[in-house]
Design an enzyme around this catalytic site. Structure first.
Site, mmCIF file in Angstrom:
data_model
loop_
_atom_site.group_PDB
_atom_site.id
_atom_site.type_symbol
_atom_site.label_atom_id
_atom_site.label_comp_id
_atom_site.label_asym_id
_atom_site.label_seq_id
_atom_site.Cartn_x
_atom_site.Cartn_y
_atom_site.Cartn_z
ATOM 1 N N ARG A 144 66.475 41.143 -152.722
ATOM 2 C CA ARG A 144 65.275 40.302 -152.757
ATOM 3 C C ARG A 144 64.777 40.039 -154.181
ATOM 4 O O ARG A 144 64.438 38.917 -154.521
ATOM 5 C CB ARG A 144 64.168 41.011 -151.964
ATOM 6 C CG ARG A 144 62.938 40.158 -151.703
ATOM 7 C CD ARG A 144 61.843 40.995 -151.049
ATOM 8 N NE ARG A 144 62.323 41.793 -149.953
ATOM 9 C CZ ARG A 144 62.399 41.380 -148.678
ATOM 10 N NH1 ARG A 144 61.995 40.176 -148.356
ATOM 11 N NH2 ARG A 144 62.852 42.183 -147.737
ATOM 12 N N TYR A 193 59.800 39.568 -138.068
ATOM 13 C CA TYR A 193 59.043 40.723 -138.575
ATOM 14 C C TYR A 193 57.542 40.495 -138.630
ATOM 15 O O TYR A 193 56.798 41.430 -138.938
ATOM 16 C CB TYR A 193 59.459 41.045 -140.016
ATOM 17 C CG TYR A 193 60.932 41.077 -140.287
ATOM 18 C CD1 TYR A 193 61.754 42.060 -139.730
ATOM 19 C CD2 TYR A 193 61.517 40.139 -141.137
ATOM 20 C CE1 TYR A 193 63.107 42.088 -140.011
ATOM 21 C CE2 TYR A 193 62.874 40.170 -141.420
ATOM 22 C CZ TYR A 193 63.665 41.148 -140.847
ATOM 23 O OH TYR A 193 65.002 41.172 -141.127
ATOM 24 N N TYR A 251 67.102 36.296 -147.790
ATOM 25 C CA TYR A 251 67.047 36.468 -146.331
ATOM 26 C C TYR A 251 66.507 35.217 -145.627
ATOM 27 O O TYR A 251 65.796 35.310 -144.631
ATOM 28 C CB TYR A 251 66.215 37.712 -145.968
ATOM 29 C CG TYR A 251 66.688 38.961 -146.674
ATOM 30 C CD1 TYR A 251 67.928 39.512 -146.363
ATOM 31 C CD2 TYR A 251 65.925 39.576 -147.666
ATOM 32 C CE1 TYR A 251 68.393 40.643 -147.026
ATOM 33 C CE2 TYR A 251 66.385 40.714 -148.328
ATOM 34 C CZ TYR A 251 67.614 41.240 -148.001
ATOM 35 O OH TYR A 251 68.081 42.351 -148.656
ATOM 36 N N CYS A 297 62.649 25.546 -129.370
ATOM 37 C CA CYS A 297 61.989 25.801 -128.083
ATOM 38 C C CYS A 297 61.712 27.283 -127.887
ATOM 39 O O CYS A 297 62.305 27.929 -126.999
ATOM 40 C CB CYS A 297 62.865 25.272 -126.955
ATOM 41 S SG CYS A 297 63.173 23.534 -127.147
ATOM 42 N N GLY A 353 65.041 47.444 -152.233
ATOM 43 C CA GLY A 353 63.653 47.722 -151.861
ATOM 44 C C GLY A 353 62.608 47.179 -152.805
ATOM 45 O O GLY A 353 61.427 47.127 -152.446
ATOM 46 N N GLU A 382 70.467 48.571 -156.000
ATOM 47 C CA GLU A 382 71.080 47.448 -155.258
ATOM 48 C C GLU A 382 70.042 46.414 -154.869
ATOM 49 O O GLU A 382 69.743 46.231 -153.690
ATOM 50 C CB GLU A 382 71.727 47.983 -153.974
ATOM 51 C CG GLU A 382 72.779 49.022 -154.199
ATOM 52 C CD GLU A 382 73.192 49.709 -152.899
ATOM 53 O OE1 GLU A 382 72.460 49.614 -151.894
ATOM 54 O OE2 GLU A 382 74.245 50.333 -152.895
ATOM 55 N N PRO A 383 69.460 45.733 -155.839
ATOM 56 C CA PRO A 383 68.427 44.757 -155.476
ATOM 57 C C PRO A 383 69.026 43.505 -154.845
ATOM 58 O O PRO A 383 70.062 43.012 -155.286
ATOM 59 C CB PRO A 383 67.807 44.411 -156.831
ATOM 60 C CG PRO A 383 68.927 44.612 -157.802
ATOM 61 C CD PRO A 383 69.739 45.757 -157.270
HETATM 62 N N1 LLP Z 1 71.277 48.060 -150.196
HETATM 63 C C1 LLP Z 1 71.373 48.295 -148.879
HETATM 64 C C2 LLP Z 1 72.279 49.337 -148.398
HETATM 65 C C3 LLP Z 1 70.604 47.539 -147.977
HETATM 66 O O1 LLP Z 1 70.690 47.796 -146.669
HETATM 67 C C4 LLP Z 1 69.743 46.521 -148.460
HETATM 68 C C5 LLP Z 1 68.931 45.730 -147.541
HETATM 69 C C6 LLP Z 1 69.717 46.291 -149.860
HETATM 70 C C7 LLP Z 1 70.480 47.093 -150.686
HETATM 71 C C8 LLP Z 1 68.865 45.220 -150.464
HETATM 72 O O2 LLP Z 1 67.517 45.450 -150.287
HETATM 73 P P1 LLP Z 1 66.392 44.561 -151.008
HETATM 74 O O3 LLP Z 1 66.488 44.777 -152.481
HETATM 75 O O4 LLP Z 1 66.650 43.154 -150.692
HETATM 76 O O5 LLP Z 1 65.135 45.101 -150.443
HETATM 77 N N2 LLP Z 1 66.087 40.869 -143.645
HETATM 78 C C9 LLP Z 1 64.989 41.661 -144.166
HETATM 79 C C10 LLP Z 1 65.440 42.628 -145.227
HETATM 80 C C11 LLP Z 1 66.471 43.607 -144.713
HETATM 81 C C12 LLP Z 1 67.032 44.472 -145.796
HETATM 82 C C13 LLP Z 1 68.187 45.244 -145.290
HETATM 83 N N3 LLP Z 1 68.868 45.953 -146.294
HETATM 84 C C14 LLP Z 1 63.897 40.709 -144.657
HETATM 85 O O6 LLP Z 1 64.015 39.499 -144.462
HETATM 86 O O7 LLP Z 1 62.864 41.153 -145.177
#
Ligand code: LLP
Length: 434
Positions: free
Chosen positions: A283, A322, A378, A349, A240, A280-281
């Protein structure tokens, strides 16, 4: 006015540079679309994270979310920096194991996984983060030593509705009111170590979000401890952590985020020992490490001005999926003045195939190079062959120069798994590349 750059990038003689390397010749050398990745930025991002977490917590673990970008060369960098893994499927976990990550450093968080996949994870020695009580009962005779549940707290927040992963509309996790019985059941089935997990949304720039998430999940955890007699080994706050997608956006104050999380631990747990803090980063580790470069293929001046390039929604689906925004520049014209606003579109297309809306740019010409920032998370991992378009090559820039770490997909890849009746006539063979 000239085009703005995202923090950390520079201009040299009108060209965009990344870690001192002019990206324009790379387009010719490797073809477009192309993803260019900075190893240094990945390492720096991880080190900033480790620094912010370790300044507040002694007992912690950072697990990289493979789904953000599974390129094995990137996973190797992540491993060298000492991170563990958050895997959402058997393939992600298998890739990590093949690259040398230890099963005990992998948390397996699938969603609606089939029983076979759960059994595989258990037999492989992964810690399973169950998404439902039903999933636990499906493997009742093979429960791993370490078990956690993903909790669907009441609160959820992501940058978009589609990236909000907790709260009442979410398909993820167990309800708070199910939690005590779920953990009692896991104990009965033989689990010996326990964790608790939450993932409330992705790309969050507000530090206070992490207070809400932490306080909610720790309150649930206290209740479970009290009513199921369970000591917790870890608390996992998921991913997140947000990154700026626009040049003028302020980065997330990481130090503040982990101070807030620490204060929340103190508030809810008091003087009791803290379980291990896991995050769990995805992004945060990779997003700003990469740019996507493409070639302008046409410019069409109608009631809107369309700049078409070979970067399409099959490569970058986030804007279409999104409404996500990515900063875009004409990377070979950084010394030119901005002259107009363009719809930056791709070759697919679909009318939703728009990479950027009303993007301020200098006059574009066919053959110019566009660069899309924040393409490390992503982007490649969500790319497809739709419309027969290729998945781009990836080039890694490191201290020792540049190196290709993924070839572009080819026609052979496009048809690889088709078993084509009448293959003699066409030269397309069953299951073989041609
Ligand atoms: N842990 C779990 C269980 C998750 O479901 C996710 C992401 C993460 C960690 C990593 O989250 P982050 O640190 O990247 O925010 N495709 C979307 C993002 C979907 C995230 C889904 N889960 C986008 O392009 O913005």
């Amino acid at each position: 006015m000239k085009q703005k750059l995202i923090y950390g990038f520079a201009e040299n003689k009108g060209h965009l540079t990344m870690d001192g390397i002019d990206v324009i010749p790379l387009a010719e050398q490797y073809g477009t679309p192309l993803i260019v990745i900075s190893e240094n930025r990945i390492r720096n991002n991880i080190r900033m994270l480790v620094n912010a977490v370790s300044s507040n917590f002694e007992n912690y673990e950072i697990k990289y979310a493979v789904k953000a970008n599974p390129n094995p060369s990137i996973l190797s960098i992540v491993k060298e920096e000492g991170l563990g893994i958050d895997a959402s499927s058997m393939n992600e976990a298998t890739l990590a194991i093949k690259l040398g990550f230890k099963p005990e450093n992998i948390l397996f968080t699938p969603n609606f996984a089939a029983r076979d996949e759960l059994l595989w994870a258990s037999n492989t020695g992964l810690s399973i983060n169950f998404d439902s009580v039903g999933q636990l009962t499906q493997v009742s005779g093979n429960v791993p030593e370490s078990v956690s549940f993903r909790i669907k707290i009441d609160y959820g927040k992501g940058e978009f509705k589609g990236t909000t992963t907790s709260g009442h509309n979410a398909k993820f996790g167990i309800l708070e009111k199910e939690a005590v019985d779920a953990y009692k059941m896991a104990k009965k089935f033989g689990a010996r170590k326990f964790g608790i997990h939450v993932m409330a949304g992705s790309n969050v720039m507000d530090p206070d979000h992490f207070r809400k998430v932490t306080e909610s999940v720790l309150t649930v955890m206290n209740n479970i401890s009290e009513h199921a007699g369970i000591e917790f080994d870890f608390v996992d706050l998921g991913g997140g952590l947000g990154v700026p997608y626009e040049p003028d956006e302020q980065p997330l104050d990481l130090k503040k985020v982990f101070e807030i999380i620490h204060t929340s631990f103190k508030k809810i747990l008091g003087d009791r020992p803290f379980p291990r803090l896991c995050i769990e980063p995805g992004r945060y580790v990779v997003a700003d490490s990469s740019i996507l470069i493409g070639k302008v293929t046409d410019v069409k001046i109608q009631e809107k001005k369309f700049l078409g390039s070979d970067i399409s929604m099959n490569t970058l689906i986030r804007p279409a999926l999104y409404g996500a925004r990515h900063h875009i520049v004409l990377a070979n014209k950084l010394d030119n003045q901005i002259k107009g606003k363009y719809e930056v579109v791709g070759q697919i297309c679909e009318n939703t195939d728009r990479i950027g809306k009303a993007v301020p740019l200098p006059n574009p010409e066919v053959g110019d190079i566009i660069a899309v920032f924040d393409a490390g998370a992503y982007v490649a991992s969500m790319a497809s062959n739709y419309n027969g378009r290729p998945i781009p090559a990836e080039v890694l820039i490191s201290d020792s120069g540049e190196e290709i770490i993924r070839s572009p997909s080819t026609f052979s890849d496009y048809v690889r798994n088709y078993i084509f009746i009448g293959s003699e006539k066409t030269g397309l063979n069953a299951g073989k590349s041609s």
